[in-house]
Design a protein around this motif. Structure first.
Motif, short mmCIF file in Angstrom:
data_model
loop_
_atom_site.label_atom_id
_atom_site.label_comp_id
_atom_site.label_asym_id
_atom_site.label_seq_id
_atom_site.Cartn_x
_atom_site.Cartn_y
_atom_site.Cartn_z
N ILE A 35 1.09 -1.36 -0.27
CA ILE A 35 -0.23 -0.40 -0.10
C ILE A 35 0.94 1.21 0.37
CG2 ILE A 35 -1.82 -0.93 0.99
CD1 ILE A 35 -0.79 0.73 4.01
N SER A 36 0.61 2.25 -0.46
CA SER A 36 1.35 3.50 -1.25
C SER A 36 0.70 4.44 0.84
CB SER A 36 0.41 3.86 -1.43
OG SER A 36 -0.41 4.52 -1.89
N GLY A 37 0.37 3.64 1.86
CA GLY A 37 -0.14 4.79 3.01
C GLY A 37 -1.46 4.21 3.66
N ALA A 38 -1.43 4.70 4.54
CA ALA A 38 -2.20 4.40 5.60
C ALA A 38 -2.93 5.10 6.47
CB ALA A 38 -1.35 3.00 6.79
N GLY A 49 -4.07 12.04 10.41
CA GLY A 49 -3.39 11.73 9.26
C GLY A 49 -2.76 10.62 8.37
N VAL A 50 -2.80 10.83 8.10
CA VAL A 50 -1.98 9.83 6.95
C VAL A 50 -0.06 9.28 6.62
CG1 VAL A 50 -1.60 9.03 4.36
CG2 VAL A 50 -3.52 10.26 5.00
N PHE A 51 -0.09 8.61 6.94
CA PHE A 51 1.84 8.18 6.94
C PHE A 51 1.83 7.57 5.25
CE2 PHE A 51 5.46 5.70 7.04
CZ PHE A 51 6.26 6.72 7.77
N SER A 52 2.82 7.93 4.56
CA SER A 52 2.98 7.62 3.24
C SER A 52 4.17 7.33 2.51
CB SER A 52 1.49 8.26 1.98
OG SER A 52 3.19 10.28 2.37
N ARG A 74 4.11 9.65 14.42
CA ARG A 74 3.39 11.58 14.29
C ARG A 74 4.10 12.10 14.17
NH1 ARG A 74 4.19 9.96 20.68
NH2 ARG A 74 1.76 9.17 20.26
N ALA A 75 5.30 12.25 14.09
CA ALA A 75 6.43 12.60 14.00
C ALA A 75 6.56 13.29 12.10
CB ALA A 75 7.94 12.87 14.92
N PHE A 76 6.10 12.39 11.31
CA PHE A 76 6.52 12.40 10.11
C PHE A 76 5.20 12.73 9.24
CE2 PHE A 76 10.58 10.60 11.84
CZ PHE A 76 11.73 11.42 11.25
N MET A 77 3.34 11.67 10.19
CA MET A 77 2.84 12.30 9.37
C MET A 77 2.39 13.32 8.85
SD MET A 77 -0.49 11.38 12.50
CE MET A 77 -0.27 12.38 13.73
N ASP A 78 0.89 12.80 7.66
CA ASP A 78 0.85 14.19 6.52
C ASP A 78 -0.36 14.77 7.51
OD1 ASP A 78 -0.76 16.00 5.82
OD2 ASP A 78 -0.53 14.89 3.19
N PRO A 106 -9.02 9.38 3.06
CA PRO A 106 -9.74 8.50 4.11
C PRO A 106 -11.27 9.67 4.43
CG PRO A 106 -7.31 9.84 4.94
CD PRO A 106 -8.18 10.12 3.62
N VAL A 107 -11.66 8.40 5.31
CA VAL A 107 -13.44 9.13 4.78
C VAL A 107 -13.54 9.28 6.80
CG1 VAL A 107 -16.10 8.11 4.91
CG2 VAL A 107 -14.38 7.32 2.93
N VAL A 108 -14.05 10.18 7.14
CA VAL A 108 -14.25 10.54 8.34
C VAL A 108 -15.33 11.05 8.68
CG1 VAL A 108 -12.64 12.17 9.96
CG2 VAL A 108 -11.82 11.33 8.49
#
Length: 157
Positions: A35-38, A49-52, A74-78, A106-108
């Motif tokens: 996967i390209s991100g989660a 956020g997202v980590f990709s 958490r330091a690198f997620m978007d 993401p559906v929030v």
């Protein structure tokens, strides 16, 4: 008038990460699951956020040029990554994918992650819709598709 929304296209079984996941483990996780991100969620499934793959590049470069004081996701997620609501319409989702580099949205709902829509999910939803109303000839398929949507449903550019 057809009302196809994110709720109709989203997947609900989503690979997620926690903010305290080690970034090396997170990169391995993305690779292992192809996967390209989660999305990153807390223990109550609140979206953070997202980590990709792009975030992973920041980790790699920071590790190469600086000492990493923190190794948590958490330091690198978007945290600015775009999200959508479950009621976002199919054409609006397609337009977001067309106009942005995002591969997943993401559906929030009420701050909680309830699903994920990818570019492929949008294409599958579109094909399912076309298959529900088969055309007499391939030439009229796209013309018929345009008749399924009212002009006021068209997303703003």
């Amino acid at each position: 008038m057809t009302q196809i929304t994110a709720r109709d296209c989203m997947v609900t079984e989503v690979y997620t990460l926690t903010p305290s996941t080690d970034v090396i483990d997170a990169v391995r996780f993305l690779l292992e699951h192809d996967i390209s991100g989660a999305p990153v969620v807390d223990r109550h499934d609140r979206y953070l956020g997202v980590f990709s793959e792009k975030c992973s590049m920041h980790v790699m470069l920071d590790a190469a040029y600086e000492q990493l004081p923190v190794r948590d996701v958490r330091a690198f997620m978007d945290t600015e990554a775009q999200t959508i609501s479950p009621e976002t319409q199919l054409l609006s989702i397609a337009q977001v994918f067309l106009l942005t580099p995002y591969r997943r949205l993401p559906v929030v709902e009420d701050g909680r992650l309830i699903g994920l829509v990818t570019r492929g999910d949008v294409m599958s939803c579109w094909m399912d819709l076309i298959d529900q109303f088969p055309s007499e000839s391939p030439e009229t398929t796209l013309l018929y598709f345009s008749s399924l949507f009212a002009s006021e449903e068209a997303p703003l550019a």
